[in-house]
Design a protein around this motif. Structure first.
Motif, PDB file in Angstrom:
ATOM      1  N   GLU A 369       0.857  -1.188   0.000  1.00  0.00           N
ATOM      2  CA  GLU A 369       0.000   0.000   0.000  1.00  0.00           C
ATOM      3  C   GLU A 369       0.891   1.235   0.000  1.00  0.00           C
ATOM      4  O   GLU A 369       1.759   1.386   0.850  1.00  0.00           O
ATOM      5  N   GLY A 370       0.704   2.109  -0.968  1.00  0.00           N
ATOM      6  CA  GLY A 370       1.523   3.323  -1.062  1.00  0.00           C
ATOM      7  C   GLY A 370       2.832   3.025  -1.750  1.00  0.00           C
ATOM      8  O   GLY A 370       2.881   2.731  -2.936  1.00  0.00           O
ATOM      9  N   ARG A 371       3.924   3.093  -0.995  1.00  0.00           N
ATOM     10  CA  ARG A 371       5.233   2.766  -1.542  1.00  0.00           C
ATOM     11  C   ARG A 371       6.085   2.113  -0.471  1.00  0.00           C
ATOM     12  O   ARG A 371       5.851   2.311   0.729  1.00  0.00           O
ATOM     13  N   PRO A 372       7.060   1.319  -0.857  1.00  0.00           N
ATOM     14  CA  PRO A 372       7.886   0.624   0.137  1.00  0.00           C
ATOM     15  C   PRO A 372       8.560   1.599   1.096  1.00  0.00           C
ATOM     16  O   PRO A 372       9.087   2.638   0.687  1.00  0.00           O
ATOM     17  N   GLY A 373       8.509   1.279   2.380  1.00  0.00           N
ATOM     18  CA  GLY A 373       9.180   2.098   3.384  1.00  0.00           C
ATOM     19  C   GLY A 373       8.400   3.301   3.854  1.00  0.00           C
ATOM     20  O   GLY A 373       8.843   4.012   4.766  1.00  0.00           O
ATOM     21  N   GLU A 374       7.238   3.576   3.250  1.00  0.00           N
ATOM     22  CA  GLU A 374       6.403   4.712   3.655  1.00  0.00           C
ATOM     23  C   GLU A 374       5.088   4.159   4.183  1.00  0.00           C
ATOM     24  O   GLU A 374       4.199   3.813   3.411  1.00  0.00           O
ATOM     25  N   LYS A 375       4.957   4.069   5.487  1.00  0.00           N
ATOM     26  CA  LYS A 375       3.784   3.461   6.091  1.00  0.00           C
ATOM     27  C   LYS A 375       2.557   4.346   5.920  1.00  0.00           C
ATOM     28  O   LYS A 375       2.560   5.521   6.311  1.00  0.00           O
ATOM     29  N   VAL A 376       1.522   3.813   5.301  1.00  0.00           N
ATOM     30  CA  VAL A 376       0.246   4.512   5.166  1.00  0.00           C
ATOM     31  C   VAL A 376      -0.862   3.559   5.575  1.00  0.00           C
ATOM     32  O   VAL A 376      -0.651   2.351   5.692  1.00  0.00           O
ATOM     33  N   LYS A 377      -2.040   4.094   5.756  1.00  0.00           N
ATOM     34  CA  LYS A 377      -3.183   3.305   6.209  1.00  0.00           C
ATOM     35  C   LYS A 377      -3.548   2.231   5.179  1.00  0.00           C
ATOM     36  O   LYS A 377      -3.711   2.512   3.994  1.00  0.00           O
ATOM     37  N   GLU A 378      -3.684   0.983   5.648  1.00  0.00           N
ATOM     38  CA  GLU A 378      -4.144  -0.102   4.787  1.00  0.00           C
ATOM     39  C   GLU A 378      -5.644   0.068   4.536  1.00  0.00           C
ATOM     40  O   GLU A 378      -6.423   0.259   5.459  1.00  0.00           O
ATOM     41  N   GLN A 379      -6.054  -0.026   3.268  1.00  0.00           N
ATOM     42  CA  GLN A 379      -7.451   0.213   2.927  1.00  0.00           C
ATOM     43  C   GLN A 379      -8.119  -0.996   2.272  1.00  0.00           C
ATOM     44  O   GLN A 379      -9.311  -0.953   1.978  1.00  0.00           O
ATOM     45  N   VAL A 380      -7.367  -2.044   2.016  1.00  0.00           N
ATOM     46  CA  VAL A 380      -7.915  -3.198   1.316  1.00  0.00           C
ATOM     47  C   VAL A 380      -7.671  -4.454   2.139  1.00  0.00           C
ATOM     48  O   VAL A 380      -6.557  -4.681   2.611  1.00  0.00           O
ATOM     49  N   ASN A 381      -8.703  -5.260   2.313  1.00  0.00           N
ATOM     50  CA  ASN A 381      -8.568  -6.524   3.024  1.00  0.00           C
ATOM     51  C   ASN A 381      -8.051  -7.584   2.050  1.00  0.00           C
ATOM     52  O   ASN A 381      -8.804  -8.341   1.458  1.00  0.00           O
ATOM     53  N   GLN A 382      -6.746  -7.581   1.857  1.00  0.00           N
ATOM     54  CA  GLN A 382      -6.112  -8.495   0.905  1.00  0.00           C
ATOM     55  C   GLN A 382      -5.353  -9.557   1.696  1.00  0.00           C
ATOM     56  O   GLN A 382      -4.302  -9.285   2.273  1.00  0.00           O
ATOM     57  N   PRO A 383      -5.869 -10.777   1.768  1.00  0.00           N
ATOM     58  CA  PRO A 383      -5.202 -11.815   2.570  1.00  0.00           C
ATOM     59  C   PRO A 383      -3.895 -12.279   1.942  1.00  0.00           C
ATOM     60  O   PRO A 383      -3.706 -12.176   0.722  1.00  0.00           O
ATOM     61  N   ASP A 384      -3.013 -12.786   2.775  1.00  0.00           N
ATOM     62  CA  ASP A 384      -1.744 -13.329   2.286  1.00  0.00           C
ATOM     63  C   ASP A 384      -1.959 -14.618   1.498  1.00  0.00           C
ATOM     64  O   ASP A 384      -1.185 -14.936   0.594  1.00  0.00           O
ATOM     65  N   ILE A 385      -3.001 -15.380   1.859  1.00  0.00           N
ATOM     66  CA  ILE A 385      -3.340 -16.610   1.161  1.00  0.00           C
ATOM     67  C   ILE A 385      -4.627 -16.380   0.363  1.00  0.00           C
ATOM     68  O   ILE A 385      -5.647 -15.966   0.923  1.00  0.00           O
ATOM     69  N   LEU A 386      -4.578 -16.644  -0.941  1.00  0.00           N
ATOM     70  CA  LEU A 386      -5.716 -16.358  -1.816  1.00  0.00           C
ATOM     71  C   LEU A 386      -6.647 -17.567  -1.856  1.00  0.00           C
ATOM     72  O   LEU A 386      -6.480 -18.491  -2.657  1.00  0.00           O
ATOM     73  N   SER A 387      -7.631 -17.540  -0.987  1.00  0.00           N
ATOM     74  CA  SER A 387      -8.566 -18.658  -0.874  1.00  0.00           C
ATOM     75  C   SER A 387      -9.730 -18.550  -1.840  1.00  0.00           C
ATOM     76  O   SER A 387     -10.530 -19.474  -1.973  1.00  0.00           O
ATOM     77  N   ASP A 388      -9.827 -17.397  -2.517  1.00  0.00           N
ATOM     78  CA  ASP A 388     -10.955 -17.171  -3.422  1.00  0.00           C
ATOM     79  C   ASP A 388     -10.457 -16.365  -4.619  1.00  0.00           C
ATOM     80  O   ASP A 388      -9.588 -15.512  -4.482  1.00  0.00           O
ATOM     81  N   MET A 389     -11.051 -16.610  -5.781  1.00  0.00           N
ATOM     82  CA  MET A 389     -10.658 -15.913  -7.011  1.00  0.00           C
ATOM     83  C   MET A 389     -10.814 -14.395  -6.898  1.00  0.00           C
ATOM     84  O   MET A 389     -10.103 -13.641  -7.552  1.00  0.00           O
ATOM     85  N   LYS A 390     -11.716 -13.939  -6.041  1.00  0.00           N
ATOM     86  CA  LYS A 390     -11.943 -12.502  -5.943  1.00  0.00           C
ATOM     87  C   LYS A 390     -10.727 -11.754  -5.400  1.00  0.00           C
ATOM     88  O   LYS A 390     -10.618 -10.538  -5.555  1.00  0.00           O
ATOM     89  N   PHE A 391      -9.789 -12.469  -4.746  1.00  0.00           N
ATOM     90  CA  PHE A 391      -8.590 -11.831  -4.219  1.00  0.00           C
ATOM     91  C   PHE A 391      -7.445 -11.828  -5.234  1.00  0.00           C
ATOM     92  O   PHE A 391      -6.381 -11.278  -4.971  1.00  0.00           O
ATOM     93  N   TYR A 392      -7.655 -12.439  -6.378  1.00  0.00           N
ATOM     94  CA  TYR A 392      -6.614 -12.585  -7.394  1.00  0.00           C
ATOM     95  C   TYR A 392      -6.628 -11.362  -8.299  1.00  0.00           C
ATOM     96  O   TYR A 392      -7.494 -11.204  -9.146  1.00  0.00           O
ATOM     97  N   GLY A 393      -5.685 -10.479  -8.111  1.00  0.00           N
ATOM     98  CA  GLY A 393      -5.645  -9.239  -8.876  1.00  0.00           C
ATOM     99  C   GLY A 393      -4.947  -8.170  -8.066  1.00  0.00           C
ATOM    100  O   GLY A 393      -4.565  -8.388  -6.915  1.00  0.00           O
ATOM    101  N   MET A 394      -4.777  -6.983  -8.651  1.00  0.00           N
ATOM    102  CA  MET A 394      -4.021  -5.914  -8.006  1.00  0.00           C
ATOM    103  C   MET A 394      -4.973  -4.957  -7.295  1.00  0.00           C
ATOM    104  O   MET A 394      -5.673  -4.184  -7.938  1.00  0.00           O
ATOM    105  N   HIS A 395      -5.028  -5.021  -5.983  1.00  0.00           N
ATOM    106  CA  HIS A 395      -6.047  -4.302  -5.223  1.00  0.00           C
ATOM    107  C   HIS A 395      -5.522  -3.086  -4.467  1.00  0.00           C
ATOM    108  O   HIS A 395      -6.164  -2.054  -4.412  1.00  0.00           O
ATOM    109  N   ARG A 396      -4.368  -3.208  -3.817  1.00  0.00           N
ATOM    110  CA  ARG A 396      -3.873  -2.094  -3.012  1.00  0.00           C
ATOM    111  C   ARG A 396      -3.402  -0.945  -3.911  1.00  0.00           C
ATOM    112  O   ARG A 396      -3.085  -1.128  -5.082  1.00  0.00           O
TER     113      ARG A 396
END
Length: 477
Positions: A369-396
């Motif tokens: 989210e944002g850019r590496p090394g610059e902490k900003v608020k996470e706005q997308v519930n993107q799990p580390d493990i993709l258990s469903d096709m809906k998480f497959y894609g570029m979301h953040r």
């Protein structure tokens, strides 16, 4: 870290800036823009017209014009493995690949330039409307005055090519959907005055309706309506608090609209007169028909035209879920019409003097989210493990690398500039380009001086902040 303005604070300050602009007198200095005398640094230019194709919502560069390693979907796969969810396909340029589904645009890249290293601003908490404001005005919100849209700067400095056709036309964006007020904040001429603001066509299929009185209204009734409108304006905040300059500017904008109503050029807005074979290529929806209308208006002498896929939260390129499947549909919407627009303009010779730009406010990444090394608020519930096709894609939202396409009007043909990393984070690593560079490249091609400024609130207001923007000369032929 920048101040993390929320949406309410952004709107409050934008509204205050608008009222400050209304109260201001005529912009001082740089009155040479109203005559033919060149300013210091001004050139004849290589372009007369600009078409901005706006991919609203955050178009992922790794899914479009800068694909990385393709990883097909597998249930319960690790998200960190995925860089691109589409295969890459070759373009007409040796060694340059686009993401699958954009073959038509890839086949016209011998007529333009691919920028692979656009870097969005670090504005703290990421909001689409704030980054869109920054892209279109070159100024970070909020501002103490209403910053003009780039189309308004161009309309003010160069005037209309055809006095009947509005100098700045905006196609495809409604203001009845989410974040309407935020979008209005940058769809304005600001202190330059209403006559340089956008002529709105929310639906290109109804473009003709925008330039003629409603059915059943005769000329005399329209004249009475026009007088009533003038009376309403006189009693509005502009009439009560606005400066003489702003009042005159609004009056001139109405006169220009009235002139268009009675002109033969108004037929350009009627897409029903387009040959069926051509119409069908463009007819992929509002955006495709917007590209067709932009071509027709360019042929009639428009100066600046913006065509948008339209920003509406969680729709279009704003892929907070179903990123891959959504992108399939978005590619079908944009690929054919954009390629056909370039081919049509080139065939008629208009591309030589028309600059076409394709851009988005920022890119996307599944893990950053944002850019590496610059902490900003996470706005997308993107799990580390993709258990469903809906998480497959570029979301953040990813701001450290993005793609921009440029064609015509003096831009190099068959050229690629900049580079992003091949592994996550896929950030810009060669020749980063920022928004002031994009704006000044456009102004340079149009022959608008880099020192263009107006005195607002007793300080100079430039086309780019503090007048420090530099054209990216490597992009120009």
């Amino acid at each position: 870290m920048k101040n993390s303005w929320n949406r309410r604070e952004f709107l409050q300050r934008a509204s205050a800036a608008t009222m400050a602009a209304l109260a201001a007198g005529a912009p001082m200095a740089s009155l040479l823009s109203g005559c033919k005398t060149k300013k210091i640094g001004q050139t004849d230019g290589t372009a007369d017209t600009v078409i901005l194709l706006w991919m609203a919502g955050g178009m992922a560069h790794t899914e479009t014009f800068d694909p990385k390693r393709y990883t097909p979907y597998e249930k319960d796969m690790e998200g960190n493995r995925v860089l691109s969810t589409f295969k890459s396909v070759p373009t007409v340029l040796d060694g340059i690949h686009f993401s699958e589904g954009l073959q038509s645009i890839g086949n016209v890249m011998d007529k333009g330039t691919l920028i692979r290293s656009y870097v969005s601003a670090d504005l703290g908490h990421i909001l689409h409307s704030r980054h869109q404001y920054h892209w279109h005005t070159c100024y970070e919100p909020p501002q103490t005055v209403a910053a003009p849209h780039i189309g308004s700067w161009i309309a003010k400095e160069l005037g209309p090519k055809n006095p009947v056709i509005p100098a700045f036309i905006d196609i495809g964006q409604r203001f009845t959907v989410g974040e309407a007020e935020e979008l209005k904040a940058f769809h304005t001429a600001g202190f330059l005055g209403n006559e340089f603001g956008p002529f709105f066509i929310p639906d290109p299929s109804q473009g003709l309706e925008s330039v003629r009185p409603p059915v059943g209204m005769n000329a005399s009734r329209f004249e009475r309506r026009n007088q009533l409108y003038n009376d309403l304006v006189s009693n509005s905040p502009i009439g009560e608090f606005g400066s003489d300059y702003q009042k005159e500017s609004l009056k001139r904008s109405m006169e220009q609209a009235y002139m268009l109503l009675n002109s033969p050029e108004a037929k350009a807005f009627d897409l029903s007169t387009e040959p069926k074979e051509s119409y069908d290529i463009y007819n992929t929806g509002k955006f495709g028909l917007g590209c067709l209308l932009a071509r027709r208006l360019t042929e009639q002498g428009a100066r600046f035209i913006s065509v948008t896929t339209e920003y509406e939260p969680f729709k279009g390129f704003d892929t907070h879920e179903n990123g891959h499947t959504r992108m399939v549909d978005m590619k079908k919407m944009i690929d054919g019409p954009i390629a056909q627009l370039i081919k049509d303009l080139d065939k008629t010779g208009h591309l030589d003097r028309t600059m076409v730009i394709l851009a988005s406010e920022f890119s996307r990444d599944m893990m950053v989210e944002g850019r590496p090394g610059e902490k900003v608020k996470e706005q997308v519930n993107q799990p580390d493990i993709l258990s469903d096709m809906k998480f497959y894609g570029m979301h953040r939202h990813f701001t450290d690398g993005a793609s921009v396409l440029m064609f015509g009007g003096g831009i190099k043909r068959g050229f690629a500039y900049g580079k992003t990393a091949d592994e996550r984070p896929c950030k810009s690593i060669e020749n980063p380009v920022k928004i002031d560079g994009i704006h000044q490249t456009i102004y340079h091609a149009l022959g608008i001086s880099p020192d263009t400024q107006y005195e607002i609130e007793k300080r100079p207001f430039y086309t780019t902040p503090d007048g420090k923007g530099k054209a990216v000369m490597e992009l120009l032929a």
